[in-house]
Structure formats: structure tokens, C-alpha cells
Scaffold this motif. Structure first.
Motif, PDB file in Angstrom:
ATOM      1  N   LEU A 342      41.603   3.702 -30.354  1.00 53.63           N
ATOM      2  CA  LEU A 342      41.700   5.146 -30.600  1.00 53.63           C
ATOM      3  C   LEU A 342      43.082   5.481 -31.148  1.00 53.63           C
ATOM      4  O   LEU A 342      43.240   6.345 -32.020  1.00 53.63           O
ATOM      5  CB  LEU A 342      41.441   5.927 -29.312  1.00 53.63           C
ATOM      6  N   ASP A 343      44.086   4.775 -30.640  1.00 51.95           N
ATOM      7  CA  ASP A 343      45.433   4.954 -31.180  1.00 51.95           C
ATOM      8  C   ASP A 343      45.462   4.504 -32.641  1.00 51.95           C
ATOM      9  O   ASP A 343      46.069   5.175 -33.493  1.00 51.95           O
ATOM     10  CB  ASP A 343      46.448   4.154 -30.357  1.00 51.95           C
ATOM     11  N   ALA A 344      44.812   3.386 -32.938  1.00 54.10           N
ATOM     12  CA  ALA A 344      44.803   2.893 -34.328  1.00 54.10           C
ATOM     13  C   ALA A 344      44.164   3.913 -35.260  1.00 54.10           C
ATOM     14  O   ALA A 344      44.622   4.131 -36.387  1.00 54.10           O
ATOM     15  CB  ALA A 344      44.077   1.549 -34.405  1.00 54.10           C
ATOM     16  N   VAL A 345      43.109   4.573 -34.779  1.00 56.62           N
ATOM     17  CA  VAL A 345      42.450   5.619 -35.581  1.00 56.62           C
ATOM     18  C   VAL A 345      43.442   6.742 -35.888  1.00 56.62           C
ATOM     19  O   VAL A 345      43.579   7.197 -37.032  1.00 56.62           O
ATOM     20  CB  VAL A 345      41.211   6.167 -34.825  1.00 56.62           C
ATOM     21  N   ARG A 346      44.163   7.180 -34.854  1.00 58.69           N
ATOM     22  CA  ARG A 346      45.114   8.299 -35.029  1.00 58.69           C
ATOM     23  C   ARG A 346      46.269   7.911 -35.946  1.00 58.69           C
ATOM     24  O   ARG A 346      46.673   8.691 -36.814  1.00 58.69           O
ATOM     25  CB  ARG A 346      45.641   8.739 -33.657  1.00 58.69           C
ATOM     26  N   ARG A 347      46.787   6.699 -35.752  1.00 54.38           N
ATOM     27  CA  ARG A 347      47.905   6.264 -36.604  1.00 54.38           C
ATOM     28  C   ARG A 347      47.439   6.077 -38.050  1.00 54.38           C
ATOM     29  O   ARG A 347      48.202   6.290 -38.986  1.00 54.38           O
ATOM     30  CB  ARG A 347      48.527   4.961 -36.089  1.00 54.38           C
ATOM     31  N   ALA A 348      46.170   5.675 -38.246  1.00 53.60           N
ATOM     32  CA  ALA A 348      45.656   5.531 -39.618  1.00 53.60           C
ATOM     33  C   ALA A 348      45.603   6.898 -40.299  1.00 53.60           C
ATOM     34  O   ALA A 348      45.926   7.032 -41.486  1.00 53.60           O
ATOM     35  CB  ALA A 348      44.275   4.880 -39.603  1.00 53.60           C
ATOM     36  N   LEU A 349      45.208   7.905 -39.521  1.00 60.53           N
ATOM     37  CA  LEU A 349      45.200   9.270 -40.082  1.00 60.53           C
ATOM     38  C   LEU A 349      46.630   9.717 -40.385  1.00 60.53           C
ATOM     39  O   LEU A 349      46.904  10.303 -41.445  1.00 60.53           O
ATOM     40  CB  LEU A 349      44.505  10.239 -39.117  1.00 60.53           C
ATOM     41  N   PHE A 426      36.995  13.661 -29.512  1.00 58.02           N
ATOM     42  CA  PHE A 426      37.148  12.384 -28.813  1.00 58.02           C
ATOM     43  C   PHE A 426      38.122  11.475 -29.567  1.00 58.02           C
ATOM     44  O   PHE A 426      39.010  10.874 -28.960  1.00 58.02           O
ATOM     45  CB  PHE A 426      35.785  11.692 -28.658  1.00 58.02           C
ATOM     46  N   LEU A 427      37.972  11.378 -30.898  1.00 58.72           N
ATOM     47  CA  LEU A 427      38.838  10.477 -31.657  1.00 58.72           C
ATOM     48  C   LEU A 427      40.297  10.916 -31.570  1.00 58.72           C
ATOM     49  O   LEU A 427      41.201  10.089 -31.493  1.00 58.72           O
ATOM     50  CB  LEU A 427      38.387  10.404 -33.121  1.00 58.72           C
ATOM     51  N   ASN A 428      40.537  12.223 -31.574  1.00 56.31           N
ATOM     52  CA  ASN A 428      41.923  12.701 -31.581  1.00 56.31           C
ATOM     53  C   ASN A 428      42.535  12.876 -30.195  1.00 56.31           C
ATOM     54  O   ASN A 428      43.751  12.756 -30.030  1.00 56.31           O
ATOM     55  CB  ASN A 428      42.014  14.030 -32.334  1.00 56.31           C
ATOM     56  N   LEU A 429      41.686  13.170 -29.208  1.00 55.70           N
ATOM     57  CA  LEU A 429      42.224  13.529 -27.880  1.00 55.70           C
ATOM     58  C   LEU A 429      41.752  12.619 -26.754  1.00 55.70           C
ATOM     59  O   LEU A 429      42.327  12.636 -25.666  1.00 55.70           O
ATOM     60  CB  LEU A 429      41.794  14.965 -27.524  1.00 55.70           C
ATOM     61  N   GLY A 430      40.714  11.849 -27.000  1.00 64.34           N
ATOM     62  CA  GLY A 430      40.057  11.114 -25.921  1.00 64.34           C
ATOM     63  C   GLY A 430      40.815   9.875 -25.474  1.00 64.34           C
ATOM     64  O   GLY A 430      41.766   9.415 -26.118  1.00 64.34           O
ATOM     65  N   ASP A 431      40.372   9.348 -24.330  1.00 64.96           N
ATOM     66  CA  ASP A 431      40.889   8.055 -23.866  1.00 64.96           C
ATOM     67  C   ASP A 431      39.813   7.352 -23.055  1.00 64.96           C
ATOM     68  O   ASP A 431      38.640   7.763 -23.090  1.00 64.96           O
ATOM     69  CB  ASP A 431      42.225   8.199 -23.130  1.00 64.96           C
ATOM     70  N   ASP A 432      40.221   6.315 -22.315  1.00 67.29           N
ATOM     71  CA  ASP A 432      39.200   5.515 -21.625  1.00 67.29           C
ATOM     72  C   ASP A 432      38.428   6.301 -20.567  1.00 67.29           C
ATOM     73  O   ASP A 432      37.332   5.904 -20.196  1.00 67.29           O
ATOM     74  CB  ASP A 432      39.811   4.233 -21.040  1.00 67.29           C
ATOM     75  N   ARG A 433      38.971   7.435 -20.114  1.00 66.20           N
ATOM     76  CA  ARG A 433      38.215   8.240 -19.143  1.00 66.20           C
ATOM     77  C   ARG A 433      36.950   8.823 -19.762  1.00 66.20           C
ATOM     78  O   ARG A 433      35.996   9.148 -19.070  1.00 66.20           O
ATOM     79  CB  ARG A 433      39.107   9.368 -18.591  1.00 66.20           C
TER      80      ARG A 433
END
Ligand SMILES: O=c1[nH]c(=O)c2nc[nH]c2[nH]1
Ligand SMILES: [Zn+2]
Length: 450
Positions: A342-349, A426-433
Motif C-alpha cells: 500500500l505504501d508502494a502504491v502511494r509512493r508511485a502516485l 483504502f489505497l490512500n488511507l488503509g492498512d492491515d486493519r
């Protein structure tokens, strides 16, 4: 029944609700009130509209009472594919980000990797990284281990035990002038690579396979690269390495391999660019080099957290896509400080926005495009798209059940939202919870039970 359905095996379970995934044609396809059935082999038997329930239950022989209904704020998405991660660097993830690549390798990476001679240390780190990545939704990981054969085999065993799909690479390097004890002889590297491949394949793990892993051109002699190209070809294996991460590294490769036309040409000459090759980074590749990737079917792993953290460069993803080079996302732990895709998605953006800031004509990537790169794109980059990457009938069910409104989680939903908004949040704010269940090949691997 459509021809694409598979009614030949018993159904293990069925879910009803929203499914989101990518296809070749659309970056984001949303299927509302869909029914997805998984067979006893863990493969997707059907994915159809909810209104077809009666017909489907007759054709496939399941009871309507066997269906699990998702809540309104839940959806399924394909598992995340981490196309480049150093399992052996997890112990110092989140630290040691104060140097450029070549100095960073000497100061932090090689000293830590040399500790994997100790199998108990290896077991501890490898268990933690597999658990952590699975809980964060990585259903497929392409791992670098270290030069140690036993510890690399152990990583394969641990991934298999926890049920993660993985490519595992014993690192090969016969050149290291700075940390002199962390390298192999040409002969050892070759022999141990063959032993690693043989022993891992003999385990017959269904989802874990070896990947031939020259660390990168600067740590390998031409003779070793040549041998590894042969080994990969003779055994029809995957290949992984690094390419064109920093300007300093590109310059070094020019000095070490003066006979080659480019960094990409070094790998091509040694038969290391195939349609089962994934190369990390590629920030500074020329258009001619990208054309070589396209010609050979080799792919790139975009690792934006690492590229920012080590100040390496910013990959022009649009240009990679324009050249029709297969592209996945990678965390590149520990050059990248987060093990979460999810971090990789955000950093790619973010990386894409940096390019837009520098040149307003640069078209920023959409979250839907990055979602595709993190799922279907990754499976294509690893040449595993016949098995995973989206919810096509016949593929393995590798999936995340997302609850956007998970109790105690990081997202507050003020009102009912459309699935597209739920995915974006979810992609921008979510985590394993928010990742309440993870399936790999139809087996539920999260929550982790042991
Ligand atoms: O990000 C990186 N991490 C590494 O461990 C490595 N080795 C060579 N090149 C590398 N790049
Ligand atoms: Zn790397």
C-alpha cells in the motif's frame, strides 16, 4: 453457462458482494453484487452476477446457504504482487536511509546480509517478513535472500509454510571490493546456485519457485553473468536483478563493462534478459534500452519508496508504458522503508506527481492505473499472470477481503460510499486493519492462525 466457467470440480466456497480488479482493457472493473466461486483446487470456478444464483447453484452443485455475503463497506480485490523485496534487509527497515546506493550497500547492506550464515538469525528475520507482508496483503513476493544457500532454502520453506506465493533468489556476487568477506568465488556461486535450485525444486512446494539472482552487474564478473544466463536457460527459470538505479551506478557499469553499449546490453549479452526476467528500478534507462526490454519481454519493477529514500531517481512510468514494457511495483525493502505494498502504491502516485510538478504536461498516473500495476501488472512482470493478478476464471483465487470501515481501523466512513470511492480510500488511507482476510490459491492465510 458461459464457456469460461469451470463446472468440472466441486466448489469449496462462494462469496457474494463487490469485487474490483483490473483487466487488460480496463484499469478498474467494478463488479457489484457478484458471485465468485472457488473450487477445491483453489481456482476461480465462476464470477457472475448475483441474479444468476439459482442457475449457478444447480450447475456447480452448491447450496445457497453456503454463500458468504459481504457487507456494504466490504469488497474483494486481487492480492498485491511485490515484484522486488529483499527479505534479508528487513531487520534494518526504517533506518539507514542517509546515503546514496553504492555507499549504502557497503555501510549497511553487506554487513547485515553476511549475518545470514547464522540460520537462527535468518529464521527470525524471514519469519517476520513473510508474516508482515502477508498481513499487508502481499500474496505474491519476488524475494532476494543472501549469498547463503541454506538460509535461502529456509526462506522458501517459510513462505511455503505460511502459504505465500513466492519466487526466492539466492543472491550471486563474485565481486565486492569493500566488504571483502561478503562475496563468493565464481565456482562457488555457480555450484551453490545449482544446488539451491535443485534442492528448492525437489521440495515440490506448489507456490514457491527459485529465481536466478545476480545481485547487479557491478557485483558480478562477466564470467558469472554468463554462467547464470546458462543456468536460467537450461532450467527455464525466472531471473531477477537491479538496473540503472542511480547515475553513479550507470557510470560504474560503463567502466566495468566497456565493451557493452549500455547497462541493458550487459545483461542482454549474457542472456539474462528474457520474458521471465524482472529488473528493479530502471530510473535512468534510455529509450533504446527500453526497446530492448520490450523486444526480449523482460520487465521492470518500480520501487518508488527506495528511489526517494536513497535519492536515486524518479522512474518515468508513462514512458515505460509507452514502450509497452511490462511493469510491476516493488517495496525494495530496505532501500524502501516500508514492507507494505500500500505504501508502494502511494509512493508511485507521489513519484508521478513529482514528474507533473517538474513538467505540467506530464500526465499524472491515476489511482486506478497504479492499482493495476500493483496487481495484474505485477503478475505480468513476473510472468505469473496465467495463475494470478485478477479474478479471471481458471486463475488461482489470490484475494484480499477489505473492510473499509474496520473497527479501530484508520478510515472513518461518514456515509455509504460507492465501491470506487471505497477502493480509493483504502489505497490512500488503509492498512492491515482493513485487510480482514487474505487468500492465496484459495487457502485462507490471514488471519494467521499459528
Ligand atoms: O536497492 C537496492 N538494494 C540492493 O540491495 C542492491 N544491490 C544492488 N543494487 C541494489 N539496489
Ligand atoms: Zn533491490
Amino acid at each position: 453457462m458461459a464457456n469460461s466457467d469451470r463446472a468440472d470440480t466441486a466448489i469449496a466456497f462462494v462469496y457474494r458482494g463487490t469485487f474490483v480488479h483490473s483487466t487488460q482493457q480496463t484499469a478498474l472493473q467494478i463488479l457489484k453484487d457478484a458471485l465468485l466461486g472457488v473450487d477445491a483446487q483453489g481456482k476461480i470456478a465462476f464470477i457472475r452476477e448475483g441474479k444468476e444464483l439459482e442457475k449457478l447453484s444447480q450447475t456447480f452443485g452448491f447450496k445457497t446457504s453456503d454463500i458468504t455475503q459481504l457487507a456494504q463497506h466490504e469488497f474483494f480485490m486481487p492480492g498485491l504482487v511485490d515484484t522486488h523485496i529483499h527479505a534479508s534487509q528487513y531487520s534494518y527497515a526504517g533506518t539507514a536511509l542517509d546515503m546514496p546506493l553504492l555507499q549504502w550497500l557497503n555501510a549497511y547492506t553487506f554487513p547485515v546480509e553476511s549475518c545470514f550464515k547464522d540460520l537462527e538469525f535468518a529464521r527470525k528475520v524471514y519469519t517476520q517478513i513473510v508474516r508482515r507482508t502477508l498481513r499487508n496483503g502481499t500474496t505474491t513476493a519476488c524475494y532476494f535472500a543472501t549469498i547463503h544457500t541454506e538460509a535461502s532454502l529456509l526462506l522458501g520453506q517459510i513462505a511455503n509454510d505460511f502459504g505465500q506465493r513466492a519466487l526466492v533468489g539466492k543472491v550471486c556476487m563474485d565481486r565486492n571490493d569493500c566488504v571483502k568477506h561478503y562475496k563468493e568465488t565464481l565456482q562457488d556461486s555457480q555450484d551453490e546456485t545449482c544446488r539451491f535450485i535443485k534442492e528448492l525444486l525437489e521440495k515440490k512446494y506448489p507456490l514457491v519457485k527459485p529465481v536466478v539472482t545476480p545481485r547487479f552487474a557491478p557485483s558480478c564478473t562477466g564470467a558469472l553473468l554468463e554462467q547464470l544466463g546458462e543456468i536460467a536457460k537450461n532450467n527455464n527459470l525466472h531471473i531477477q536483478s537491479h538496473i540503472s538505479e542511480t547515475h553513479e551506478e550507470v557510470k560504474l557499469v560503463k567502466e566495468l563493462f566497456p565493451e557493452s553499449e549500455s547497462y541493458t546490453d550487459v545483461y542482454r549479452k549474457h542472456n539474462l534478459l528474457t520474458d521471465k526476467t524482472v529488473m528493479a528500478h530502471g530510473c535512468h534507462l534510455s529509450d533504446e534500452e527500453l526497446a530492448l526490454f520490450r523486444e526480449t519481454g523482460a520487465s521492470l519493477s518500480h520501487c518508488p519508496n527506495s528511489n526517494f529514500s536513497l535519492c536515486s531517481g524518479v522512474l518515468n512510468v508513462r514512458n515505460v508504458l509507452k514502450h509497452k514494457v511490462k511493469l510491476g511495483l516493488g517495496t525494495d525493502v530496505a532501500g524502501g522503508y516500508s514492507a507494505s505494498m500500500l505504501d508502494a502504491v502511494r509512493r508511485a502516485l507521489d513519484a508521478s506527481k513529482v514528474l507533473t510538478i517538474q513538467d505540467p504536461k506530464y500526465k499524472t498516473l491515476s489511482f486506478e492505473e497504479v492499482f493495476r500495476i500493483a496487481t495484474l501488472g505485477g503478475s505480468q512482470a513476473l510472468s505469473l499472470d496465467d495463475q494470478t493478478g485478477n479474478f479471471e476464471v481458471g486463475k488461482d483465487f489470490d484475494a484480499l477481503r477489505i473492510n473499509v470501515a474496520a473497527e479501530g481501523g484508520p478510515i472513518d466512513l461518514i456515509q455509504d460510499e460507492e465501491p470506487k470511492i471505497l477502493l480509493e480510500k483504502f489505497l490512500n488511507l488503509g492498512d492491515d486493519r482493513n485487510i480482514v482476510e487474505v487468500f492465496v490459491a484459495g487457502r485462507r492465510v490471514v488471519p494467521i492462525t499459528e
